[in-house]
Design a protein around this motif. Structure first.
Motif, PDB file in Angstrom:
ATOM      1  N   THR A  53      33.239  17.922  33.711  1.00 50.57           N
ATOM      2  CA  THR A  53      33.685  18.912  34.597  1.00 50.57           C
ATOM      3  C   THR A  53      32.839  20.150  33.443  1.00 50.57           C
ATOM      4  O   THR A  53      32.166  21.085  34.131  1.00 50.57           O
ATOM      5  N   ASN A  54      31.514  19.180  32.351  1.00 55.51           N
ATOM      6  CA  ASN A  54      31.328  19.760  31.907  1.00 55.51           C
ATOM      7  C   ASN A  54      29.518  19.767  32.169  1.00 55.51           C
ATOM      8  O   ASN A  54      28.472  20.955  31.782  1.00 55.51           O
ATOM      9  N   PHE A  55      29.460  19.406  33.679  1.00 52.31           N
ATOM     10  CA  PHE A  55      27.711  19.239  34.179  1.00 52.31           C
ATOM     11  C   PHE A  55      27.554  20.933  34.998  1.00 52.31           C
ATOM     12  O   PHE A  55      28.389  21.441  35.265  1.00 52.31           O
ATOM     13  N   ARG A  56      26.875  21.244  34.345  1.00 55.18           N
ATOM     14  CA  ARG A  56      26.553  22.374  34.901  1.00 55.18           C
ATOM     15  C   ARG A  56      24.900  22.763  35.272  1.00 55.18           C
ATOM     16  O   ARG A  56      23.973  24.065  35.181  1.00 55.18           O
ATOM     17  N   ALA A  57      23.973  21.646  34.904  1.00 51.94           N
ATOM     18  CA  ALA A  57      22.251  21.666  35.185  1.00 51.94           C
ATOM     19  C   ALA A  57      22.636  22.499  36.536  1.00 51.94           C
ATOM     20  O   ALA A  57      22.893  22.320  37.367  1.00 51.94           O
ATOM     21  N   ARG A  58      20.792  22.767  36.760  1.00 47.77           N
ATOM     22  CA  ARG A  58      20.625  24.091  37.516  1.00 47.77           C
ATOM     23  C   ARG A  58      19.964  23.353  38.538  1.00 47.77           C
ATOM     24  O   ARG A  58      19.159  23.170  38.154  1.00 47.77           O
ATOM     25  N   PRO A  59      19.876  23.739  40.007  1.00 52.06           N
ATOM     26  CA  PRO A  59      19.305  22.385  40.330  1.00 52.06           C
ATOM     27  C   PRO A  59      18.107  23.246  40.785  1.00 52.06           C
ATOM     28  O   PRO A  59      16.988  22.460  40.973  1.00 52.06           O
ATOM     29  N   TYR A  60      17.481  24.325  40.203  1.00 50.09           N
ATOM     30  CA  TYR A  60      16.630  24.726  40.581  1.00 50.09           C
ATOM     31  C   TYR A  60      15.511  25.003  39.034  1.00 50.09           C
ATOM     32  O   TYR A  60      14.013  25.858  38.641  1.00 50.09           O
ATOM     33  N   ILE A  61      16.204  24.236  37.862  1.00 48.58           N
ATOM     34  CA  ILE A  61      15.366  24.833  36.671  1.00 48.58           C
ATOM     35  C   ILE A  61      14.360  22.763  36.664  1.00 48.58           C
ATOM     36  O   ILE A  61      16.031  22.033  36.030  1.00 48.58           O
ATOM     37  N   LEU A  62      13.672  22.161  36.304  1.00 55.18           N
ATOM     38  CA  LEU A  62      13.273  20.805  36.526  1.00 55.18           C
ATOM     39  C   LEU A  62      14.134  20.340  35.043  1.00 55.18           C
ATOM     40  O   LEU A  62      13.657  19.288  34.929  1.00 55.18           O
ATOM     41  N   HIS A  63      13.895  21.340  33.742  1.00 48.68           N
ATOM     42  CA  HIS A  63      13.874  20.690  32.644  1.00 48.68           C
ATOM     43  C   HIS A  63      15.531  19.813  32.581  1.00 48.68           C
ATOM     44  O   HIS A  63      16.014  19.560  31.719  1.00 48.68           O
ATOM     45  N   GLU A  64      16.407  20.869  33.661  1.00 44.10           N
ATOM     46  CA  GLU A  64      17.527  20.575  33.646  1.00 44.10           C
ATOM     47  C   GLU A  64      18.281  19.848  34.588  1.00 44.10           C
ATOM     48  O   GLU A  64      19.103  18.785  34.946  1.00 44.10           O
ATOM     49  N   ALA A  65      17.310  19.262  35.650  1.00 44.27           N
ATOM     50  CA  ALA A  65      17.999  19.433  36.713  1.00 44.27           C
ATOM     51  C   ALA A  65      17.721  17.249  36.559  1.00 44.27           C
ATOM     52  O   ALA A  65      16.855  17.403  36.426  1.00 44.27           O
ATOM     53  N   ASN A  66      18.510  16.879  37.494  1.00 46.20           N
ATOM     54  CA  ASN A  66      18.507  15.155  37.631  1.00 46.20           C
ATOM     55  C   ASN A  66      17.356  14.988  39.097  1.00 46.20           C
ATOM     56  O   ASN A  66      17.846  15.605  40.223  1.00 46.20           O
ATOM     57  N   TYR A  67      17.869  13.650  39.338  1.00 52.89           N
ATOM     58  CA  TYR A  67      16.556  13.249  40.708  1.00 52.89           C
ATOM     59  C   TYR A  67      17.226  13.614  41.727  1.00 52.89           C
ATOM     60  O   TYR A  67      16.347  14.026  42.894  1.00 52.89           O
ATOM     61  N   HIS A  68      18.619  13.400  41.721  1.00 53.37           N
ATOM     62  CA  HIS A  68      19.114  14.016  43.110  1.00 53.37           C
ATOM     63  C   HIS A  68      19.929  15.047  43.511  1.00 53.37           C
ATOM     64  O   HIS A  68      19.269  15.412  44.346  1.00 53.37           O
ATOM     65  N   VAL A 119      11.663  25.831  39.257  1.00 53.60           N
ATOM     66  CA  VAL A 119      11.229  26.545  37.458  1.00 53.60           C
ATOM     67  C   VAL A 119      10.385  25.529  37.215  1.00 53.60           C
ATOM     68  O   VAL A 119      11.289  23.953  35.813  1.00 53.60           O
ATOM     69  N   LEU A 120       9.120  25.090  36.102  1.00 58.30           N
ATOM     70  CA  LEU A 120       9.011  24.154  36.125  1.00 58.30           C
ATOM     71  C   LEU A 120       8.608  24.321  34.586  1.00 58.30           C
ATOM     72  O   LEU A 120       9.057  25.422  33.684  1.00 58.30           O
ATOM     73  N   PRO A 121       8.941  23.712  33.724  1.00 53.24           N
ATOM     74  CA  PRO A 121       9.088  23.031  31.507  1.00 53.24           C
ATOM     75  C   PRO A 121       7.723  24.845  31.319  1.00 53.24           C
ATOM     76  O   PRO A 121       6.720  24.536  32.452  1.00 53.24           O
ATOM     77  N   THR A 122       8.078  25.849  30.718  1.00 57.88           N
ATOM     78  CA  THR A 122       7.154  26.501  30.003  1.00 57.88           C
ATOM     79  C   THR A 122       5.926  25.806  29.335  1.00 57.88           C
ATOM     80  O   THR A 122       6.033  24.839  28.659  1.00 57.88           O
ATOM     81  N   ILE A 123       4.279  26.377  29.365  1.00 54.93           N
ATOM     82  CA  ILE A 123       3.854  25.862  28.423  1.00 54.93           C
ATOM     83  C   ILE A 123       3.251  26.969  27.921  1.00 54.93           C
ATOM     84  O   ILE A 123       3.631  28.146  27.437  1.00 54.93           O
ATOM     85  N   PRO A 124       3.653  25.681  26.329  1.00 56.14           N
ATOM     86  CA  PRO A 124       3.697  27.392  25.272  1.00 56.14           C
ATOM     87  C   PRO A 124       3.050  27.332  24.349  1.00 56.14           C
ATOM     88  O   PRO A 124       2.907  28.281  23.577  1.00 56.14           O
ATOM     89  N   PHE A 125       1.690  27.298  24.402  1.00 57.83           N
ATOM     90  CA  PHE A 125      -0.456  27.311  24.537  1.00 57.83           C
ATOM     91  C   PHE A 125      -0.209  28.417  25.056  1.00 57.83           C
ATOM     92  O   PHE A 125      -1.287  27.812  26.055  1.00 57.83           O
ATOM     93  N   GLY A 126      -1.267  28.852  24.463  1.00 53.94           N
ATOM     94  CA  GLY A 126      -2.126  29.965  25.390  1.00 53.94           C
ATOM     95  C   GLY A 126      -3.486  30.601  24.475  1.00 53.94           C
ATOM     96  O   GLY A 126      -3.810  29.612  23.323  1.00 53.94           O
ATOM     97  N   ASN A 127      -4.214  31.322  24.878  1.00 56.97           N
ATOM     98  CA  ASN A 127      -5.058  31.861  24.854  1.00 56.97           C
ATOM     99  C   ASN A 127      -5.687  32.917  23.332  1.00 56.97           C
ATOM    100  O   ASN A 127      -5.468  33.509  23.822  1.00 56.97           O
ATOM    101  N   ASN A 128      -5.455  31.642  22.179  1.00 48.85           N
ATOM    102  CA  ASN A 128      -5.581  32.680  20.702  1.00 48.85           C
ATOM    103  C   ASN A 128      -6.629  32.827  19.761  1.00 48.85           C
ATOM    104  O   ASN A 128      -6.462  32.449  19.385  1.00 48.85           O
ATOM    105  N   ASN A 129      -8.031  33.107  20.544  1.00 48.38           N
ATOM    106  CA  ASN A 129      -9.050  32.428  19.471  1.00 48.38           C
ATOM    107  C   ASN A 129      -9.025  33.437  18.639  1.00 48.38           C
ATOM    108  O   ASN A 129      -9.553  33.105  17.887  1.00 48.38           O
TER     109      ASN A 129
END
Ligand SMILES: [Zn+2]
Length: 274
Positions: free
Chosen positions: A4-19, A72-82
């Motif tokens: 009943t606690n299961f709330r993973a969103r199928p469109y967020i890859l970080h949360e969703a299971n393979y099914h 939605v794929l996991p976010t890339i956390p690093f940018g160009n900060n030269n």
């Protein structure tokens, strides 16, 4: 954990299971891309990453509710900060590395039949046009670059005291006061975000002229733009406007037919192999 606690969103890859992902059958992937850099004295280093992730998730949720199949794929956390490497713990990612990351993401997606990719950027120092052109030459995929910070810029003159796009400014501070108020230090701890105008007016103000700005010389508090007038209410309006625009765009992109201009994918015979 109970079911009943299961709330993973199928469109967020970080949360969703393979099914969930198999059933969801995504045809558009969204790659949020942020940065890890100082944002004046009051905002977290992850500000751009937080903004990119939140916008991608909310817009995808809205588009999926209207029938889209974007993931939605996991976010890339690093940018160009030269130009900010004098600031403690600011991390930069070189263009060659960004190309390699985007190439491998695109290459992986294509092997699973996902040929539409939205790169949702939220860091002003990131620019992917040349990288996208190169990757689309090598891989049969269509990549769209979206600078998320521009989606609601038409509302800036109406809602904000300062309507130019800066850094840790009224816009970004308002967004964070809406999205993660618990990570925004009291605004009286923030600097004014005043910037050094420089002594070369033609170089700094002629349209079409561009050069990297040394951040430490540009600003004393790492900010560009005064954050003091920021409010959560302004942030909510600007965020919602951005979500609405992006959700509609995701629907249009996801529902389009292959070969319908501008959605043209070339299948070159001599694809690069890596
Ligand atoms: Zn930022």
């Amino acid at each position: 954990m109970s079911e009943t606690n299961f709330r993973a969103r199928p469109y967020i890859l970080h949360e969703a299971n393979y099914h969930q992902t198999r059933e969801f059958r995504p045809n558009v992937a969204i790659l949020p891309w942020g940065a890890t850099e100082a944002h004046n004295w009051h905002l977290p280093h992850g500000t751009d990453t937080i903004e990119a992730s939140a916008l991608a998730e909310a817009a995808a949720g809205k588009a999926v509710a209207a029938g889209a199949h974007c993931l939605v794929l996991p976010t890339i956390p690093f940018g160009n900060n030269n130009t900010q490497l004098t600031q403690t713990a600011t991390i930069t990612m070189r263009t060659a590395t960004q190309h390699a990351v985007l190439f491998d993401v695109a290459d992986s997606l294509v092997r699973q039949g996902i040929r539409r990719l939205v790169l949702l950027n939220f860091h002003g120092g990131n620019e992917f046009k040349a990288i996208i052109r190169d990757i689309m030459l090598d891989i049969p995929i269509f990549i769209v670059q979206i600078h998320g910070f521009k989606l609601a810029s038409g509302q800036f003159p109406k809602l904000l005291q300062e309507s130019h796009l800066g850094h840790a400014d009224e816009f970004e501070t308002s967004l964070l006061l809406h999205l993660t108020p618990h990570w925004v230090a009291p605004l009286d701890s923030a600097g004014t975000g005043a910037t050094n105008p420089g002594n070369l007016p033609l170089l700094t103000s002629t349209p079409g002229v561009w050069f990297p700005r040394d951040w430490e010389t540009l600003t004393a508090d790492t900010g560009d733009g005064n954050p003091k007038q920021a409010t959560a209410a302004k942030g909510e309006k600007l965020f919602q406007q951005s979500v609405d625009v992006l959700a509609k765009l995701l629907l249009e992109f996801g529902n389009a037919n292959d070969g319908e201009f501008p959605l043209i994918i070339r299948y070159w015979q001599s694809c690069r192999t890596v």
